[in-house]
Design a protein around this motif. Sequence first.
Motif, PDB file in Angstrom:
ATOM      1  N   GLY A 153      -0.949   0.210  -3.171  1.00  0.00           N
ATOM      2  CA  GLY A 153      -1.790  -0.100  -2.023  1.00  0.00           C
ATOM      3  C   GLY A 153      -2.394  -1.486  -2.005  1.00  0.00           C
ATOM      4  N   ILE A 185       1.761   6.755   3.686  1.00  0.00           N
ATOM      5  CA  ILE A 185       0.793   7.624   3.014  1.00  0.00           C
ATOM      6  C   ILE A 185       1.439   8.983   2.803  1.00  0.00           C
ATOM      7  CG2 ILE A 185      -1.489   8.681   3.142  1.00  0.00           C
ATOM      8  CD1 ILE A 185      -2.292   6.463   5.102  1.00  0.00           C
ATOM      9  N   THR A 201       2.637   8.074   8.094  1.00  0.00           N
ATOM     10  CA  THR A 201       2.462   9.262   7.261  1.00  0.00           C
ATOM     11  C   THR A 201       3.764  10.040   7.306  1.00  0.00           C
ATOM     12  OG1 THR A 201       1.558  10.486   9.143  1.00  0.00           O
ATOM     13  CG2 THR A 201      -0.021   9.445   7.637  1.00  0.00           C
ATOM     14  N   GLN A 239      -6.713   8.045  -3.663  1.00  0.00           N
ATOM     15  CA  GLN A 239      -6.888   6.704  -3.096  1.00  0.00           C
ATOM     16  C   GLN A 239      -7.003   5.606  -4.145  1.00  0.00           C
ATOM     17  OE1 GLN A 239     -10.204   7.108  -0.363  1.00  0.00           O
ATOM     18  NE2 GLN A 239      -9.260   8.891   0.640  1.00  0.00           N
ATOM     19  N   ALA A 246      -3.254  11.377   1.312  1.00  0.00           N
ATOM     20  CA  ALA A 246      -4.466  10.558   1.429  1.00  0.00           C
ATOM     21  C   ALA A 246      -5.616  11.060   0.566  1.00  0.00           C
ATOM     22  CB  ALA A 246      -4.914  10.489   2.889  1.00  0.00           C
ATOM     23  N   ASP A 277       1.983   5.002  -1.050  1.00  0.00           N
ATOM     24  CA  ASP A 277       0.734   5.545  -1.600  1.00  0.00           C
ATOM     25  C   ASP A 277      -0.124   4.487  -2.297  1.00  0.00           C
ATOM     26  OD1 ASP A 277       0.634   8.071  -0.567  1.00  0.00           O
ATOM     27  OD2 ASP A 277       1.393   9.095  -2.342  1.00  0.00           O
ATOM     28  N   HIS A 278      -1.272   4.934  -2.804  1.00  0.00           N
ATOM     29  CA  HIS A 278      -2.272   3.990  -3.295  1.00  0.00           C
ATOM     30  C   HIS A 278      -1.834   3.225  -4.534  1.00  0.00           C
ATOM     31  CE1 HIS A 278      -3.806   5.817  -7.052  1.00  0.00           C
ATOM     32  NE2 HIS A 278      -3.516   6.981  -6.506  1.00  0.00           N
ATOM     33  N   LEU A 331      -6.007   2.356  -1.181  1.00  0.00           N
ATOM     34  CA  LEU A 331      -5.396   2.957   0.004  1.00  0.00           C
ATOM     35  C   LEU A 331      -6.037   2.410   1.268  1.00  0.00           C
ATOM     36  CD1 LEU A 331      -3.232   4.968   0.859  1.00  0.00           C
ATOM     37  CD2 LEU A 331      -4.999   6.721   0.988  1.00  0.00           C
TER      38      LEU A 331
END
Length: 469
Positions: free
Chosen positions: A138, A162, A211, A168, A165, A134-135, A199
């Motif tokens: 990222g 991810i 994902t 971000q 989404a 995840d972000h 992201l």
Amino acid sequence: MNITHISAECYPIAKVGGLADVVGALPKYQSNTTTKAQVIMPFYDNKFTQANSFTSIYKSKLSLDTTAFDFNILVLEENHLDFDVFFVDIPELLFKDYVYSFDDTERFLAFQIATLDWMLTWEDKHPDIIHCHDHHTGLIPFMLQESFKYEAFRKIPNILTIHNAQYQGSFSHDNVNLIPSFNFDHVGLLDWGGQINPLAAAIKCAWRVTTVSPSYMEELKLEANGLEDLLNAEHAKCSGILNGIDWNVWNPETDNYIVENYTIKTVESGAKSNKKYLCDTFNLDEDKPLFAFIGRLVGEKGSDLFPEVFKKALEENNATILLLGSGNDDVEVQLEALKKDFTGTYNAFIGYDERLSHIIYSGADFLLMPSRVEPCGLNQMYALRYGTIPIVRSIGGLKDTITDISEENGFGICHDHVTVPEITEAIQRGVKLYQNKLKYKKIRKQIMSIDHSWNVSANAYINLYNNIN
């Protein structure tokens, strides 16, 4: 093969959602005679860290532009987990009683920089794979590729998974100096929509992007909170791998949380005992089908419709409903108010309780998941494991894991849209199924035999790693 997972969450250390469950299980199932997986995560001020003792194995400073922060790398003095976990302790930024806050830019950027700075000291013990989640992690793929100080990592494959989404981590270009020095000609790799988007940067720079379900990957190409064009452009390196669940933690035969343990053969009596506990505790009629919801009360889960759905469903059906969750304040108030009008058929526990969640999975007859967004979903897999029939909206991982009873070998109840009529109709279908005792009992045993353990998913990730070139 040595795999390093980097994440903001990891069960049982810090959990906000499904990310924690994945990072708390995947490394365990990836570790064998030829593969070793470990986790690097922030050090929070929570129940887990308060209950355990830690040793510092590394101390240093990191810089965010002109501001310096001390940090430590900690390990458990007694590691009772099934894999190694390393904690990044930045007291001023990370040691909080929460995981996420309104503005986490500096917190998680510092976490990522400290992680990579420490990894530089590993010399020739660098990981074979760096797996980011995840972000919150990222910017690591970008820094591995572009930051001068991390040039030693350029040839190490990195993966981005991810989990959701919708989030971000975007922040202003005014803060670009917080990122360790890089060739500014490549600053466009950071940008999406006029902001630095961690992201998006990870999608651009990671060697592979996954994902948490195949359907979610396809859905993101159509609706990804602004990242649709990017994901379509990068489709060649993107794939969906369905999450699994920890087969040992979520096991009705050995689960210490539930009232009575059971197997496929004894599910009828075992589930009945757990249902009786729930009905006694929450003043519900145990002779009626029990529909339950477990999760966050947020728009993504369709929870804004719950007050109207529950009212309509209880007025029109001979059923009971139990909710465990928290989130939107207004929804919480409405759900609490329903108790007065539906005493004996409805109740709610506003908050979260791990033990109660296990008992609900084992004692409810149906689990409601009318999600607007569900990248993978783990709750429906837990429900299947315990013999509770999921009622789901066909989206993301729910679409990949639940087949409607109207289809051949179907075992769940599915609906297409998140509307009051469709959700209440799905509940009505559940009531009718419950009344067909032979079919209901057959499906209950059928779903308990479905294997959604991490064994399959962990091997899929290993195959992905092995095929990177």
